[in-house]
Design a protein around this motif. Structure first.
Motif, PDB file in Angstrom:
ATOM      1  N   HIS A   1      12.372  12.614 -67.811  1.00  0.00           N
ATOM      2  CA  HIS A   1      11.878  12.038 -66.315  1.00  0.00           C
ATOM      3  C   HIS A   1      10.733  11.034 -66.703  1.00  0.00           C
ATOM      4  O   HIS A   1      10.263  10.668 -67.734  1.00  0.00           O
ATOM      5  N   TYR A   2      10.443  10.526 -65.473  1.00  0.00           N
ATOM      6  CA  TYR A   2       9.236   9.784 -65.596  1.00  0.00           C
ATOM      7  C   TYR A   2       8.021  10.447 -65.154  1.00  0.00           C
ATOM      8  O   TYR A   2       8.123  11.072 -64.061  1.00  0.00           O
ATOM      9  N   ALA A   3       7.261  10.382 -66.167  1.00  0.00           N
ATOM     10  CA  ALA A   3       5.725  11.033 -65.864  1.00  0.00           C
ATOM     11  C   ALA A   3       4.628   9.997 -65.569  1.00  0.00           C
ATOM     12  O   ALA A   3       4.507   8.893 -66.117  1.00  0.00           O
ATOM     13  N   PHE A   4       4.076  10.531 -64.301  1.00  0.00           N
ATOM     14  CA  PHE A   4       3.372   9.255 -63.855  1.00  0.00           C
ATOM     15  C   PHE A   4       1.965   9.163 -64.666  1.00  0.00           C
ATOM     16  O   PHE A   4       1.208  10.466 -65.018  1.00  0.00           O
ATOM     17  N   LYS A   5       1.515   8.247 -64.720  1.00  0.00           N
ATOM     18  CA  LYS A   5       0.085   7.893 -65.564  1.00  0.00           C
ATOM     19  C   LYS A   5      -1.034   7.464 -64.733  1.00  0.00           C
ATOM     20  O   LYS A   5      -2.085   7.785 -64.779  1.00  0.00           O
ATOM     21  N   GLY A   6      -0.543   6.575 -63.580  1.00  0.00           N
ATOM     22  CA  GLY A   6      -1.707   5.929 -62.626  1.00  0.00           C
ATOM     23  C   GLY A   6      -1.289   4.702 -62.343  1.00  0.00           C
ATOM     24  O   GLY A   6      -0.020   4.164 -62.196  1.00  0.00           O
ATOM     25  N   TYR A   7      -2.123   3.788 -61.674  1.00  0.00           N
ATOM     26  CA  TYR A   7      -1.889   2.440 -61.270  1.00  0.00           C
ATOM     27  C   TYR A   7      -2.655   1.349 -62.007  1.00  0.00           C
ATOM     28  O   TYR A   7      -3.517   1.597 -62.718  1.00  0.00           O
ATOM     29  N   SER A   8      -1.893   0.244 -61.921  1.00  0.00           N
ATOM     30  CA  SER A   8      -2.542  -0.795 -62.581  1.00  0.00           C
ATOM     31  C   SER A   8      -2.031  -1.960 -61.903  1.00  0.00           C
ATOM     32  O   SER A   8      -1.173  -2.142 -60.993  1.00  0.00           O
ATOM     33  N   SER A   9      -2.558  -3.324 -62.437  1.00  0.00           N
ATOM     34  CA  SER A   9      -2.114  -4.699 -61.799  1.00  0.00           C
ATOM     35  C   SER A   9      -0.854  -4.771 -62.892  1.00  0.00           C
ATOM     36  O   SER A   9      -0.751  -4.600 -64.229  1.00  0.00           O
ATOM     37  N   GLU A  10       0.140  -5.507 -62.164  1.00  0.00           N
ATOM     38  CA  GLU A  10       1.369  -5.907 -62.963  1.00  0.00           C
ATOM     39  C   GLU A  10       1.302  -6.713 -64.122  1.00  0.00           C
ATOM     40  O   GLU A  10       1.824  -6.717 -65.149  1.00  0.00           O
ATOM     41  N   ASN A  11       0.106  -7.597 -63.920  1.00  0.00           N
ATOM     42  CA  ASN A  11      -0.229  -8.633 -65.171  1.00  0.00           C
ATOM     43  C   ASN A  11      -0.496  -7.859 -66.305  1.00  0.00           C
ATOM     44  O   ASN A  11      -0.417  -8.384 -67.481  1.00  0.00           O
TER      45      ASN A  11
ATOM     46  N   VAL B   1       2.690   3.221 -62.733  1.00  0.00           N
ATOM     47  CA  VAL B   1       2.785   3.221 -64.404  1.00  0.00           C
ATOM     48  C   VAL B   1       3.421   4.579 -64.600  1.00  0.00           C
ATOM     49  O   VAL B   1       2.762   5.378 -64.336  1.00  0.00           O
ATOM     50  N   PHE B   2       4.451   4.708 -65.279  1.00  0.00           N
ATOM     51  CA  PHE B   2       5.013   6.025 -65.938  1.00  0.00           C
ATOM     52  C   PHE B   2       5.296   5.842 -67.472  1.00  0.00           C
ATOM     53  O   PHE B   2       5.272   4.753 -67.861  1.00  0.00           O
ATOM     54  N   ASP B   3       5.234   7.108 -67.907  1.00  0.00           N
ATOM     55  CA  ASP B   3       5.956   7.253 -69.315  1.00  0.00           C
ATOM     56  C   ASP B   3       7.143   7.919 -69.093  1.00  0.00           C
ATOM     57  O   ASP B   3       7.360   8.843 -68.376  1.00  0.00           O
ATOM     58  N   LEU B   4       8.239   7.218 -69.867  1.00  0.00           N
ATOM     59  CA  LEU B   4       9.563   8.112 -69.898  1.00  0.00           C
ATOM     60  C   LEU B   4       9.232   9.290 -70.876  1.00  0.00           C
ATOM     61  O   LEU B   4       8.775   9.043 -72.016  1.00  0.00           O
ATOM     62  N   HIS B   5       9.490  10.552 -70.355  1.00  0.00           N
ATOM     63  CA  HIS B   5       9.266  11.680 -71.043  1.00  0.00           C
ATOM     64  C   HIS B   5       9.943  12.785 -71.079  1.00  0.00           C
ATOM     65  O   HIS B   5      10.748  13.093 -70.157  1.00  0.00           O
ATOM     66  N   LYS B   6      10.091  13.416 -72.219  1.00  0.00           N
ATOM     67  CA  LYS B   6      11.059  14.558 -72.422  1.00  0.00           C
ATOM     68  C   LYS B   6      10.510  15.505 -73.420  1.00  0.00           C
ATOM     69  O   LYS B   6      10.841  15.664 -74.257  1.00  0.00           O
ATOM     70  N   PRO B   7       9.651  16.548 -72.574  1.00  0.00           N
ATOM     71  CA  PRO B   7       8.845  17.455 -73.314  1.00  0.00           C
ATOM     72  C   PRO B   7       9.813  18.669 -73.714  1.00  0.00           C
ATOM     73  O   PRO B   7       9.599  19.441 -74.692  1.00  0.00           O
ATOM     74  N   ASP B   8      10.701  18.941 -72.839  1.00  0.00           N
ATOM     75  CA  ASP B   8      11.813  20.014 -73.158  1.00  0.00           C
ATOM     76  C   ASP B   8      13.022  19.641 -72.759  1.00  0.00           C
ATOM     77  O   ASP B   8      13.925  18.997 -73.715  1.00  0.00           O
ATOM     78  N   ASN B   9      13.792  19.965 -71.563  1.00  0.00           N
ATOM     79  CA  ASN B   9      15.255  19.609 -71.434  1.00  0.00           C
ATOM     80  C   ASN B   9      15.445  18.870 -70.263  1.00  0.00           C
ATOM     81  O   ASN B   9      16.518  18.885 -69.609  1.00  0.00           O
ATOM     82  N   PHE B  10      14.417  18.025 -69.980  1.00  0.00           N
ATOM     83  CA  PHE B  10      14.499  17.131 -68.478  1.00  0.00           C
ATOM     84  C   PHE B  10      13.667  16.030 -68.863  1.00  0.00           C
ATOM     85  O   PHE B  10      12.707  15.725 -68.779  1.00  0.00           O
TER      86      PHE B  10
ATOM     87  N   ALA C   1      23.175  15.050 -72.974  1.00  0.00           N
ATOM     88  CA  ALA C   1      21.948  14.725 -73.925  1.00  0.00           C
ATOM     89  C   ALA C   1      20.717  14.573 -73.185  1.00  0.00           C
ATOM     90  O   ALA C   1      19.713  14.880 -73.803  1.00  0.00           O
ATOM     91  N   ARG C   2      20.578  14.249 -72.004  1.00  0.00           N
ATOM     92  CA  ARG C   2      19.503  13.940 -71.248  1.00  0.00           C
ATOM     93  C   ARG C   2      18.764  14.995 -70.782  1.00  0.00           C
ATOM     94  O   ARG C   2      17.404  15.274 -70.440  1.00  0.00           O
ATOM     95  N   TYR C   3      19.576  16.021 -70.380  1.00  0.00           N
ATOM     96  CA  TYR C   3      19.109  17.332 -69.897  1.00  0.00           C
ATOM     97  C   TYR C   3      19.397  18.729 -70.751  1.00  0.00           C
ATOM     98  O   TYR C   3      19.871  19.588 -69.993  1.00  0.00           O
TER      99      TYR C   3
END
Length: 357
Positions: free
Chosen positions: A294-304, A283-292, A126-128
């Protein structure tokens, strides 16, 4: 009565020629520099250790500065945050010889053994795949191991850990892999919450790593945690012993800003300095544009920025601190840096203060 026939002892026989003495000293010095390998301990000088290490290649990055070649690394997170998604993505990166940008993979494409004790085949599919069609094609040397459902593959439940360790060793030899991912270590040992239970497991994994020159990524759970505070090593089950024996560790946290947003934070490192700590999480978004998936990188930030607010009183105090810093002439970004939050959160806090005044 003294024996008159006894000849006086020639003390000159005890004398050693200078060149012979020098040769013997040289022999003893060389012998002392050789490692002692006839017992449990291998004894070498510090200089010998460094010289031998210098003759071996510098460890390469497997997943940026989070995981290096030759390390036993632990990835931990709460349930349902996507540990397996990221681990499979890392395994796919290594098997294809491509990086997960912006995190470098420095090696060539190579075999990977992924021990999956979490998902069944249909859940994996289902994930792939895209609507159960158009399946993602992994490299042929990206191997997945799971527990054999065949009744003929019987084993004594009381000795499951022993059988599993032996089977793992056989698979490493058969498929000639140096990359091992275990999802998750709970299946390697039934109890890991207590240090006394985690110690044998870590000894086994370290022994396996050293014996076959492996790089191991082991996934682990966290108990329920307070999501208003930063992730630390104490959030790992059996944290003290697991963390003491691993070479590196990183964790996944969920963001209070969006249900699909995750952040990754360095917890322990030996081959590098801490780059992705609480002031600079990835920072990432969980992303599935097609059949994979994955973690899609967004950038960096403070954990707070991603932590849940504890209560209204703390939020009000944070807003008051931001207002005081604004009076001192600081910009939104400067206030955010002082308070460990993003400038956009500073803007929201100040706006809430203005609305109430």
């Amino acid at each position: 009565m003294e024996n008159l026939n006894e000849q006086p002892y020639d003390w000159r026989k005890l004398m050693v020629a200078p060149e012979e003495l020098k040769a013997e000293c040289s022999r003893l010095e060389t012998q002392m520099q050789q490692p002692r390998t006839d017992g449990m301990l291998r004894i070498r000088t510090f200089n010998n250790c460094i010289e031998e290490a210098a003759s071996r290649p510098v460890p390469q990055m497997l997943f940026g500065k989070f995981w290096y070649e030759g390390e036993l690394c632990i990835l931990f997170a709460d349930s349902n945050l996507g540990k397996s998604v990221l681990a499979i993505q890392i395994g796919n990166s290594i098997s294809t010889g491509t990086s997960i940008e912006p995190f470098t993979y420095e090696g060539d494409k190579q075999p990977v053994l992924y021990c999956d004790f979490e998902l069944n085949d249909k859940q994996l599919e289902a994930r792939y795949t895209h609507d159960w069609q158009k399946h993602y094609r992994f490299e042929e040397h990206f191997y997945r191991a799971d527990l054999n459902p065949d009744p003929s593959a019987s084993y004594n439940e009381n000795e499951l850990e022993v059988y599993l360790y032996r089977a793992l060793e056989e698979a490493i030899i058969q498929y000639d892999t140096r990359i091992l991912i275990i999802d998750n270590i709970t299946y390697m040992r039934s109890e890991t919450e207590q240090a006394r239970d985690a110690l044998p497991l870590m000894k086994q994994l370290k022994s396996l790593k050293n014996k076959y020159n492996l790089s191991i990524l082991a996934l682990a759970h966290t108990p329920k945690r307070d999501k208003s505070r930063p992730i630390t090593s104490n959030d790992l089950q059996g944290s003290k012993m697991l963390m003491n024996f691993c070479d590196s560790s990183f964790a996944i946290g969920d963001s209070n800003n969006s249900p699909d947003t995750r952040y990754i934070k360095q917890i322990k490192q030996r081959n590098t300095e801490q780059v992705y700590g609480d002031k600079n999480v990835c920072v990432f978004d969980l992303h599935k544009p097609d059949n994979f998936l994955h973690y899609a990188f967004k950038g960096y930030s403070s954990e707070n920025e991603h932590l849940r607010a504890k209560d209204d009183n703390e939020r009000n105090q944070l807003a008051a601190d931001a207002a005081e810093l604004r009076k001192q002439g600081l910009t939104l970004r400067q206030i955010g840096y002082q308070l460990g939050i993003s400038f956009s959160k500073v803007n929201r806090l100040l706006k809430s203060m203005d609305d109430r005044s």
